[in-house]
Enzyme design. Structure first.
Site, PDB file in Angstrom:
ATOM      1  N   ASP A 252       0.877  -1.166   0.000  1.00 22.14           N
ATOM      2  CA  ASP A 252       0.000   0.000   0.000  1.00 22.14           C
ATOM      3  C   ASP A 252       0.917   1.219   0.000  1.00 22.14           C
ATOM      4  OD1 ASP A 252      -2.143   1.729   0.019  1.00 22.14           O
ATOM      5  OD2 ASP A 252      -3.230   0.663   1.598  1.00 22.14           O
ATOM      6  N   TRP A 253       0.333   2.367  -0.247  1.00 26.27           N
ATOM      7  CA  TRP A 253       1.106   3.593  -0.461  1.00 26.27           C
ATOM      8  C   TRP A 253       1.643   4.135   0.870  1.00 26.27           C
ATOM      9  CZ3 TRP A 253      -0.516   1.187  -4.335  1.00 26.27           C
ATOM     10  CH2 TRP A 253      -0.432   1.655  -5.649  1.00 26.27           C
TER      11      TRP A 253
END
Ligand code: BGC
Length: 711
Positions: A252-253
């Site tokens: 995920d970012w």
């Protein structure tokens, strides 16, 4: 193809990877968030980079395309309008899609998402969301499908398959147990592997088998202390080991804490500006040089990405229209499908004979919910801008990294307008519902009153409880007192407590109903559409009936380490309420229709799993759709509650159909992590063909053989 078998994609990946330089290999393993960021110059991006959630450089000399990534499950997003004038179909919440209990609809939504992504030059869709909706306060439940592994897994798998059929890689997320948003980067979800395999991981397992997504996105949170994006247990042992997942794992970012995550199964660092360092660039090269990162593992990371590119068709020559499109495409197809999902997924929770409205209702009070502005949508990275844009954007504020995105966005057209079109014999007056006195006065002089109750929910924030905000309960109570014909329409991303339930005649759960939501709501109220949605989540009477009486981390400062425990174990949702004997307000699977269905002729056979056949008949006067649900109710006399099969059927008045279903044997089994096997106890398995999870339904029984299987 069986997992683990070598095919063309593996061969192409291996050959291509063998021709790469290390520089090229490593360039595939990290990406940027291609959005205006302090310190990030978007103008330096290559010509093929489409502004959006992510970009990873390709290797053009070897025919390896760049990865152009967009969010996600409810539509192709356009964060901050970074692509001027580019709008896309804004679908209803995933909860609404799952409420249809219709896998074919999920596949069609996936197809449109894939096509619209491709039209804009994207080749990776960062959806769908598979996490179980375990907690009725999770701000992101509207992006997830349900509280049940079978329903979530099947619907997500079909959506993924639909997207990938369009030549766009789909990414299932957030792997795993991202069950709440509060302090998501510092939250530690504590759940043993056996229980996890039988619940959230089973949903992912089913979705992955069915949809064969090219990518899996790791979650922000930790599970049992291991960060999900660097979890040897989840990534190496379960996903790639037991399930033989051949694709790649992206982070995920902003969820990567070091290059070592590569050793634990992470293949690619996404949105690397959000991490402290681009770990999967320089530090990874250093580790390769120092021997910390085995060369085989580097090859494996790269090949996994290449393999998915090939398997989904990204390496085939692109048709001339496929890339670089920036045009405002408003496909009627998307509009029609968004409407169909809303019509199929809106749930009629209560109806004391008032709906559909009859011709005696000639004056209608419409109150609150900005019903003259539009319908509400859920917020965060899934926020989609529909054709025509938002009818209103209202900043909400707050603290933390997601606060700037905390904006209520409203989609047109509006409930007031659509009700005017659908209920033509009634005059409509609107009151914003700001003051109970005004709402009550209007309701008193009308034949019926519809109160719209909207609650904004989004990524990055949970709701502290499931009540309606802004004094809405008082407005509803006062309106209901003034007018016996009161209808409440909920626009929320989670269950709602309803202290006023007994005093209103009808309640509709519209979720966030998407760009055509107002039309679907009005059609259901007017009777032009027969409601057919069934709850994909239990509606408890109050949040404290749910497994965690209080929201973990409630009131703590941002990023306070937060432990989340799961007293429900694998018994998420309706199984928890059944186990505890807590009566919900509305059970999982519940939803009313304007016609009636009779289920009969249940025949159950056993052996290696449970197979059942039965008849569903429409005994009412109009066409309608039923979601037949088969639950396991006991094993050798010990109570159980588990959805083991479902089937949506659409029948004309007087019509009937025979349905045959078969249970996935994992739904009858327990998982044993030490033996790495599922095992079925064997014996007498009782089932119920029921209207919902709380209905005793029609009982059946079969002898199921004891056996061990799987990995
Ligand atoms: C979200 C992901 C999303 C990513 C890229 C993250 O904040 O958790 O679901 O895909 O951003 O926008």
């Amino acid at each position: 193809m069986a997992p683990g078998e070598i095919n063309d994609s593996d061969r192409w990946a291996a050959e291509t990877e063998a021709h790469m330089t290390d520089e090229e290999r490593v360039s595939l393993l990290h990406g940027v968030m291609n959005l205006p960021f302090p310190g990030f110059d978007m103008s330096s991006m290559p010509a093929d980079a489409v502004p959006g959630a992510g970009y990873v450089h390709g290797v053009p000399r070897l025919g390896v395309p760049s990865l152009r990534e967009t969010d996600a499950s409810l539509g192709v997003t356009n964060p901050d309008g970074v692509r001027p004038n580019d709008t896309a179909t804004a679908f209803p919440s995933s909860l609404a899609l799952a409420a249809s209990f219709d896998p074919t609809l999920a596949r069609r939504v996936g197809e449109v998402l894939g096509r619209e992504a491709k039209q804009r030059g994207f080749n990776v869709l960062l959806g769908g969301g598979v996490n179980l909706a375990r907690d009725p306060r999770n701000g992101r439940n509207f992006e997830y499908l349900s509280e049940d592994p079978l329903l979530s897994g099947v619907m997500a798998g079909e959506e993924v398959a639909g997207t990938q059929s369009q030549g766009v890689i789909s990414t299932v997320k957030h792997f795993s147990l991202n069950s709440l948003e509060t302090n998501r980067l510092t939250a530690n979800a504590v759940l043993d592997l056996k229980t996890h395999r039988e619940s959230d991981l089973l949903a992912f397992e089913i979705a992955i088998e069915r949809g064969q997504p090219g990518a899996v996105m790791g979650a922000y949170n930790r599970v049992n202390g291991e960060p999900c994006c660097g979890s040897d247990t989840l990534l190496n042992k379960v996903l790639k080991g037991a399930w033989k997942f051949p694709g790649w794992v992206m982070s995920d970012w902003g969820a990567v804490g070091g290059w070592e995550f590569a050793l634990n199964g992470l293949d690619q660092q996404s949105g690397s500006q959000l991490d402290r360092r681009v770990w999967f660039d320089g530090p990874l090269k250093d580790a390769l040089r120092d021997g910390g990162l085995p060369r085989d593992r580097l090859s494996d990371m790269v090949r996994r990405i290449l393999r998915s590119m090939h398997a989904v068709g990204l390496t085939a020559p692109a048709p001339p229209h496929a890339h670089g499109g920036r045009a405002v495409v408003v496909p009627e197809e998307g509009d029609a499908l968004a409407l169909e999902v809303a019509r199929s997924g809106i749930v009629l929770l209560k109806n004391d004979g008032l709906l559909p409205l009859d011709s005696k209702i000639v004056s209608l009070a419409v109150i609150g919910g900005r019903a003259r502005t539009g319908v509400l949508s859920g917020g965060g990275s899934a926020q989609t801008m529909p054709p025509g844009g938002w009818t209103a954007s209202i900043p909400v504020g707050g603290e933390g990294p997601m606060a700037s995105l905390r904006v209520e966005r409203w989609f047109g057209s509006t409930p007031v307008r659509e009700l005017t079109l659908a209920v033509q014999n009634a005059s409509i007056e609107y009151d914003p519902g700001a003051y109970p006195e005004d709402a009550e006065a209007l309701a008193r002089r009308c034949d019926a009153a519809i109160v719209f109750a909207a609650r904004h929910e989004m990524e990055g924030f949970d709701i502290p409880n499931i009540t309606l905000p802004y004094g809405k309960d008082e407005v509803i109570a006062r309106v209901a007192k003034a007018n016996p014909n009161t209808i409440v329409v909920l626009e929320t991303g989670n269950p709602v407590a309803m202290p006023w339930l007994d005093s209103v005649k009808a309640v509709i759960a519209a979720w966030y109903p998407g760009q055509k939501g107002a039309q679907a709501i009005a059609e259901i109220i007017a009777g032009k559409v027969n409601p057919s949605g069934r709850l994909p989540m239990t509606f408890p009477k109050q949040a404290s009936d749910s497994p965690r009486p209080e929201l973990p981390g409630l009131g703590a400062r941002q990023w306070t380490p937060t432990t989340i425990t799961y007293p429900e174990g694998a018994d998420a949702g309706y199984r928890w309420y059944a186990r505890k004997g807590i009566a919900p307000l509305f059970p999982f699977g519940h939803g009313l229709s304007y016609t009636m269905f009779a289920r009969s002729g249940l025949k159950v056979s056993g052996g290696d799993t449970i197979r059942a056949s039965f008849t569903v008949a429409n005994t009412g006067a109009r066409e309608g759709s039923d979601a037949a649900q088969l639950y396991l109710t006991s094993i050798n006399g010990s109570p159980e509650k588990r959805l083991i099969a479902f089937k949506r059927v659409t029948l004309g008045p007087g019509e009937s159909t025979k349905v045959e279903v078969e249970a996935d044997p994992r739904l009858l089994a327990h998982y044993h992590p030490d033996a790495q096997q599922w095992s079925i106890a064997g014996g007498s398995y009782a089932v119920a063909l029921a209207a919902d999870a709380a209905d005793a339904g029609i009982a059946g029984e079969a002898k199921v053989d004891a056996r061990k299987f799987g990995a």
